[in-house]
Write an enzyme that holds these catalytic residues in place. Structure first.
Site, PDB file in Angstrom:
ATOM      1  N   ARG A 106       6.007   7.208  -7.637  1.00 51.12           N
ATOM      2  CA  ARG A 106       6.633   8.239  -7.088  1.00 51.12           C
ATOM      3  C   ARG A 106       6.948   9.219  -8.143  1.00 51.12           C
ATOM      4  O   ARG A 106       6.458   9.970  -8.931  1.00 51.12           O
ATOM      5  CB  ARG A 106       7.614   8.446  -5.824  1.00 51.12           C
ATOM      6  CG  ARG A 106       7.235   7.353  -4.909  1.00 51.12           C
ATOM      7  CD  ARG A 106       6.115   8.201  -3.784  1.00 51.12           C
ATOM      8  NE  ARG A 106       6.746   9.251  -3.304  1.00 51.12           N
ATOM      9  CZ  ARG A 106       6.286   9.794  -2.305  1.00 51.12           C
ATOM     10  NH1 ARG A 106       5.390   9.302  -1.648  1.00 51.12           N
ATOM     11  NH2 ARG A 106       6.825  10.795  -1.663  1.00 51.12           N
TER      12      ARG A 106
ATOM     13  N   ARG B 251      -0.675   4.809 -13.992  1.00 54.30           N
ATOM     14  CA  ARG B 251      -1.587   4.799 -12.801  1.00 54.30           C
ATOM     15  C   ARG B 251      -2.585   6.080 -13.159  1.00 54.30           C
ATOM     16  O   ARG B 251      -3.582   6.201 -12.362  1.00 54.30           O
ATOM     17  CB  ARG B 251      -0.822   5.668 -11.675  1.00 54.30           C
ATOM     18  CG  ARG B 251      -0.095   4.641 -10.654  1.00 54.30           C
ATOM     19  CD  ARG B 251      -1.025   4.000  -9.697  1.00 54.30           C
ATOM     20  NE  ARG B 251      -2.085   4.840  -9.202  1.00 54.30           N
ATOM     21  CZ  ARG B 251      -2.026   5.531  -7.921  1.00 54.30           C
ATOM     22  NH1 ARG B 251      -0.812   5.611  -7.622  1.00 54.30           N
ATOM     23  NH2 ARG B 251      -2.949   6.317  -7.699  1.00 54.30           N
TER      24      ARG B 251
ATOM     25  N   ARG C 160      10.412   3.599  -2.033  1.00 52.95           N
ATOM     26  CA  ARG C 160       9.744   4.182  -2.826  1.00 52.95           C
ATOM     27  C   ARG C 160      10.155   4.609  -4.426  1.00 52.95           C
ATOM     28  O   ARG C 160       9.787   5.285  -4.939  1.00 52.95           O
ATOM     29  CB  ARG C 160       9.447   5.644  -2.231  1.00 52.95           C
ATOM     30  CG  ARG C 160       8.251   5.465  -1.094  1.00 52.95           C
ATOM     31  CD  ARG C 160       7.907   6.898  -0.400  1.00 52.95           C
ATOM     32  NE  ARG C 160       7.177   6.644   0.559  1.00 52.95           N
ATOM     33  CZ  ARG C 160       6.995   7.885   1.557  1.00 52.95           C
ATOM     34  NH1 ARG C 160       7.740   8.977   1.398  1.00 52.95           N
ATOM     35  NH2 ARG C 160       6.362   7.561   2.816  1.00 52.95           N
TER      36      ARG C 160
ATOM     37  N   ASP D 271       1.197  -1.065  -0.573  1.00 49.46           N
ATOM     38  CA  ASP D 271       1.057   0.068   0.372  1.00 49.46           C
ATOM     39  C   ASP D 271       0.849  -0.687   1.671  1.00 49.46           C
ATOM     40  O   ASP D 271       0.043  -1.665   1.741  1.00 49.46           O
ATOM     41  CB  ASP D 271      -0.247   1.077   0.219  1.00 49.46           C
ATOM     42  CG  ASP D 271      -0.076   2.256   1.070  1.00 49.46           C
ATOM     43  OD1 ASP D 271       0.485   3.277   0.653  1.00 49.46           O
ATOM     44  OD2 ASP D 271      -0.589   2.230   2.312  1.00 49.46           O
TER      45      ASP D 271
ATOM     46  N   TYR E 192      -2.127   4.708  12.520  1.00 51.31           N
ATOM     47  CA  TYR E 192      -3.174   5.155  11.319  1.00 51.31           C
ATOM     48  C   TYR E 192      -4.785   4.505  11.754  1.00 51.31           C
ATOM     49  O   TYR E 192      -5.531   5.522  11.637  1.00 51.31           O
ATOM     50  CB  TYR E 192      -2.932   4.422  10.157  1.00 51.31           C
ATOM     51  CG  TYR E 192      -1.907   5.074   9.258  1.00 51.31           C
ATOM     52  CD1 TYR E 192      -2.013   6.236   8.863  1.00 51.31           C
ATOM     53  CD2 TYR E 192      -0.631   4.409   9.051  1.00 51.31           C
ATOM     54  CE1 TYR E 192      -1.091   7.022   8.087  1.00 51.31           C
ATOM     55  CE2 TYR E 192       0.332   4.928   8.237  1.00 51.31           C
ATOM     56  CZ  TYR E 192       0.198   6.381   7.837  1.00 51.31           C
ATOM     57  OH  TYR E 192       0.955   6.942   7.066  1.00 51.31           O
TER      58      TYR E 192
END
Length: 354
Positions: free
Chosen positions: A38, A47, A34, A83, A158
């Site tokens: 972040r 972003r 990461r 992702d 998920y």
């Protein structure tokens, strides 16, 4: 030798790839899970106003975000910004990444009818990945690029739960109660994951990491019976490319030996197991990655150095060690603490003969 050939040769001879191959290194290589995004203010700026999944599909944005920690921290490898649910979105699964929650699936997979919605992934489904990696490898020069994907178990969790879960109750109910459906789901996800990794490698990724973020929720016997075969299938599918394959999970101290069996060249350990003990559990012929607690970076500088020194001491004598955190960079981490950590590891381990 052309500039491209020179870059390829320099990447192959980089400290990161040498460590993956358990060869002598000039210093212990460092990268952070990461690291792309972040904690960086420049990441938040680019972003701003752009949804997570949208940002993963814009090659210009992916390139910029992936490069940011390389520029700022001087890490030894870049990790592709994406992702783990991107390939699921690409094949038409109705999902979104909700801020503060994570991936949320509109209609969970609970039956064979639901399973039919998971079609194979074709390279054209993720053309933006190929384009972004082409841009990145030109910009990165001698710095290796790590591609990645979610492991079949974590993706299945998920899909079956419909989002993040603390107890994985629906996932385990399917695993125990409908083993044939479970096996079919993981096999299909192994094919999707393999295809996603192949796209990244063929576009120019120098290594790949398989994230099994939720595998720590399993007992070893359940992992061996119900998860390991699908992970083996993924690693086997990309073995012929000859790029290093990394395997990582959270809370997987009891599974490290089994995760090594899946076929990776490097196994990552989180901070809950000392690195020398993790290496013992992983066994010979594998490089080891890890494993500073990400929360340590909130401590004063001397304390960070002290804890980093413990990791380096535990790695002493291992034929291949890649310094990393035991999980991803926490969002509120001071970026300067990461930069200082890279400098410290390089200084403490530099001067070796590769």
């Amino acid at each position: 030798m052309s500039e491209t050939s020179e870059n390829r040769a320099a990447v192959t001879d980089s400290a990161f790839l040498r460590a993956c191959r358990r060869e002598p290194v000039p210093h212990t290589p460092v990268w952070f899970m990461r690291q792309a995004g972040r904690s960086l203010p420049e990441y938040r700026k680019v972003r701003e106003g752009i949804a997570m999944l949208d940002s993963c599909m814009r090659p210009d944005l992916v390139t910029e975000i992936t490069l940011q920690p390389v520029r700022r921290h001087g890490v030894d490898a870049a990790i592709y910004f994406s992702d783990i649910v991107v390939p699921l979105k690409a094949i038409g699964v109705d999902l979104d990444i909700k801020p503060g929650v994570g991936p949320v699936v509109e209609k969970p997979v609970r039956s064979y009818e639901d399973l039919a919605r998971l079609r194979p992934l074709e390279p054209g489904d993720v053309h933006y990945v190929t384009e972004a990696i082409g841009m990145l490898t030109r910009e990165l020069g001698a710095t290796p690029l790590i591609g990645f994907a979610g492991a079949p178990f974590t993706l299945a969790s998920y899909l079956v739960e419909g989002g993040p879960s603390r107890n994985h109750e629906h996932t385990k109910a399917m695993m125990y109660g409908e083993p044939k459906l479970w096996a079919a789901l993981l096999d299909r996800l192994a094919d999707i994951t393999s295809a996603f990794l192949r796209v990244q490698i063929e576009a120019g990724a120098s290594a790949v990491q398989l994230f099994d973020s939720w595998a720590g929720a399993l007992a070893p016997a359940d992992y061996r019976r119900s998860v390991l075969p699908a992970s083996v299938k993924v690693f086997d599918a990309v073995a012929s490319y000859g790029v290093p394959r990394i395997h990582f999970g959270v809370g997987t101290g009891e599974l490290l030996g089994l995760m090594a069996e899946a076929g990776a060249d490097v196994v990552g350990a989180d901070w809950r197991v000392p690195l020398d003990e993790a290496a013992r559990r992983i066994g010979p012929d594998k490089a080891v990655q890890g494993n500073l607690d990400p929360a340590v970076l909130f401590a004063p500088r001397d304390a960070v150095r002290e804890q980093a020194r413990k990791v380096l001491d535990a790695a002493e004598g291992l034929p291949g060690h890649i310094f990393n955190l035991g999980h991803g960079v926490l969002p509120d981490t001071d970026p300067d603490a990461l930069t200082r950590l890279v400098e410290y590891v390089h200084q403490e381990t530099g001067g070796r003969q590769p």
